[in-house]
Design a protein around this motif. Structure first.
Motif, PDB file in Angstrom:
ATOM      1  N   SER A   1     -17.455  24.283 -10.803  1.00  0.00           N
ATOM      2  CA  SER A   1     -17.429  23.653  -9.679  1.00  0.00           C
ATOM      3  C   SER A   1     -15.918  23.634  -9.135  1.00  0.00           C
ATOM      4  O   SER A   1     -15.031  23.329  -9.866  1.00  0.00           O
ATOM      5  CB  SER A   1     -17.930  22.200  -9.380  1.00  0.00           C
ATOM      6  N   CYS A   2     -15.891  24.168  -7.894  1.00  0.00           N
ATOM      7  CA  CYS A   2     -14.616  24.506  -7.486  1.00  0.00           C
ATOM      8  C   CYS A   2     -14.056  22.903  -6.703  1.00  0.00           C
ATOM      9  O   CYS A   2     -14.946  22.573  -6.081  1.00  0.00           O
ATOM     10  CB  CYS A   2     -14.611  25.393  -6.011  1.00  0.00           C
ATOM     11  N   ILE A   3     -12.915  22.684  -6.816  1.00  0.00           N
ATOM     12  CA  ILE A   3     -12.327  21.221  -6.252  1.00  0.00           C
ATOM     13  C   ILE A   3     -12.106  21.499  -4.754  1.00  0.00           C
ATOM     14  O   ILE A   3     -12.580  20.504  -3.917  1.00  0.00           O
ATOM     15  CB  ILE A   3     -10.944  21.136  -6.782  1.00  0.00           C
ATOM     16  N   GLU A   4     -11.945  22.793  -4.260  1.00  0.00           N
ATOM     17  CA  GLU A   4     -11.702  22.607  -2.768  1.00  0.00           C
ATOM     18  C   GLU A   4     -13.049  22.947  -1.907  1.00  0.00           C
ATOM     19  O   GLU A   4     -13.281  22.384  -1.016  1.00  0.00           O
ATOM     20  CB  GLU A   4     -10.916  24.202  -2.413  1.00  0.00           C
ATOM     21  N   CYS A   5     -13.843  23.980  -2.273  1.00  0.00           N
ATOM     22  CA  CYS A   5     -15.148  24.320  -1.501  1.00  0.00           C
ATOM     23  C   CYS A   5     -16.249  23.520  -2.168  1.00  0.00           C
ATOM     24  O   CYS A   5     -17.442  23.580  -1.590  1.00  0.00           O
ATOM     25  CB  CYS A   5     -15.186  25.492  -1.290  1.00  0.00           C
ATOM     26  N   LYS A   6     -16.394  23.119  -3.344  1.00  0.00           N
ATOM     27  CA  LYS A   6     -17.353  22.445  -4.087  1.00  0.00           C
ATOM     28  C   LYS A   6     -18.755  23.291  -4.403  1.00  0.00           C
ATOM     29  O   LYS A   6     -19.689  23.120  -4.643  1.00  0.00           O
ATOM     30  CB  LYS A   6     -18.194  21.302  -3.191  1.00  0.00           C
ATOM     31  N   LEU A   7     -18.212  24.699  -4.395  1.00  0.00           N
ATOM     32  CA  LEU A   7     -19.366  25.764  -4.809  1.00  0.00           C
ATOM     33  C   LEU A   7     -19.177  26.088  -6.139  1.00  0.00           C
ATOM     34  O   LEU A   7     -18.201  25.872  -6.831  1.00  0.00           O
ATOM     35  CB  LEU A   7     -19.309  26.755  -3.941  1.00  0.00           C
ATOM     36  N   LEU A   8     -20.141  26.517  -6.808  1.00  0.00           N
ATOM     37  CA  LEU A   8     -19.959  27.004  -8.295  1.00  0.00           C
ATOM     38  C   LEU A   8     -19.747  28.406  -8.479  1.00  0.00           C
ATOM     39  O   LEU A   8     -20.074  29.579  -7.573  1.00  0.00           O
ATOM     40  CB  LEU A   8     -21.464  26.855  -8.997  1.00  0.00           C
ATOM     41  N   SER A   9     -18.836  28.671  -9.410  1.00  0.00           N
ATOM     42  CA  SER A   9     -18.168  30.043  -9.802  1.00  0.00           C
ATOM     43  C   SER A   9     -18.959  30.268 -11.175  1.00  0.00           C
ATOM     44  O   SER A   9     -19.275  29.288 -11.942  1.00  0.00           O
ATOM     45  CB  SER A   9     -16.785  30.287  -9.746  1.00  0.00           C
ATOM     46  N   PRO A  10     -18.816  31.481 -11.666  1.00  0.00           N
ATOM     47  CA  PRO A  10     -19.323  31.720 -12.968  1.00  0.00           C
ATOM     48  C   PRO A  10     -18.369  30.994 -14.145  1.00  0.00           C
ATOM     49  O   PRO A  10     -17.402  30.838 -13.987  1.00  0.00           O
ATOM     50  CB  PRO A  10     -19.109  33.378 -13.170  1.00  0.00           C
ATOM     51  N   SER A  11     -18.988  30.623 -15.358  1.00  0.00           N
ATOM     52  CA  SER A  11     -18.415  30.130 -16.229  1.00  0.00           C
ATOM     53  C   SER A  11     -17.047  30.744 -16.920  1.00  0.00           C
ATOM     54  O   SER A  11     -17.661  32.110 -16.994  1.00  0.00           O
ATOM     55  CB  SER A  11     -19.407  29.724 -17.265  1.00  0.00           C
TER      56      SER A  11
END
Length: 96
Positions: free
Chosen positions: A31-41
């Protein structure tokens, strides 16, 4: 087959799914701190907003070091008497 619901579109999807087949939103990742979306592990930067996912601070295991080109190699390739220097640190690279 076990199913679960997508948190974005509430569609029913297989339990082991990593990406929703209907809305293409990622279900597993960092989870991104800025936009709260998920990126690949294992990602270092968010694939949506580009912000850093983890505190890079000072990298462990990297000791600062300096490289200096030989005088003859610099003279023959660049026709200068001043050899190039490169300084590597955990945060920056300086080339002179």
């Amino acid at each position: 087959m076990e199913t679960k619901f997508c948190p974005e579109c509430l569609s029913e999807i297989p339990e082991q799914a990593k990406v929703c087949a209907y809305c293409c939103s990622r279900l597993i990742g960092v989870s991104c701190i800025e936009c709260k979306l998920l990126s690949p592990s294992g990602a270092r930067k968010c694939c949506h907003c580009g912000s850093l996912l983890s505190d890079t601070g000072e990298r462990k295991g990297i000791e600062p070091f300096e490289i200096r080109a030989s005088l003859w190699g610099t003279l023959f390739t660049q026709f200068k008497l001043v050899p190039q220097e490169a300084y590597f640190d955990g945060d920056k690279i300086v080339v002179r």
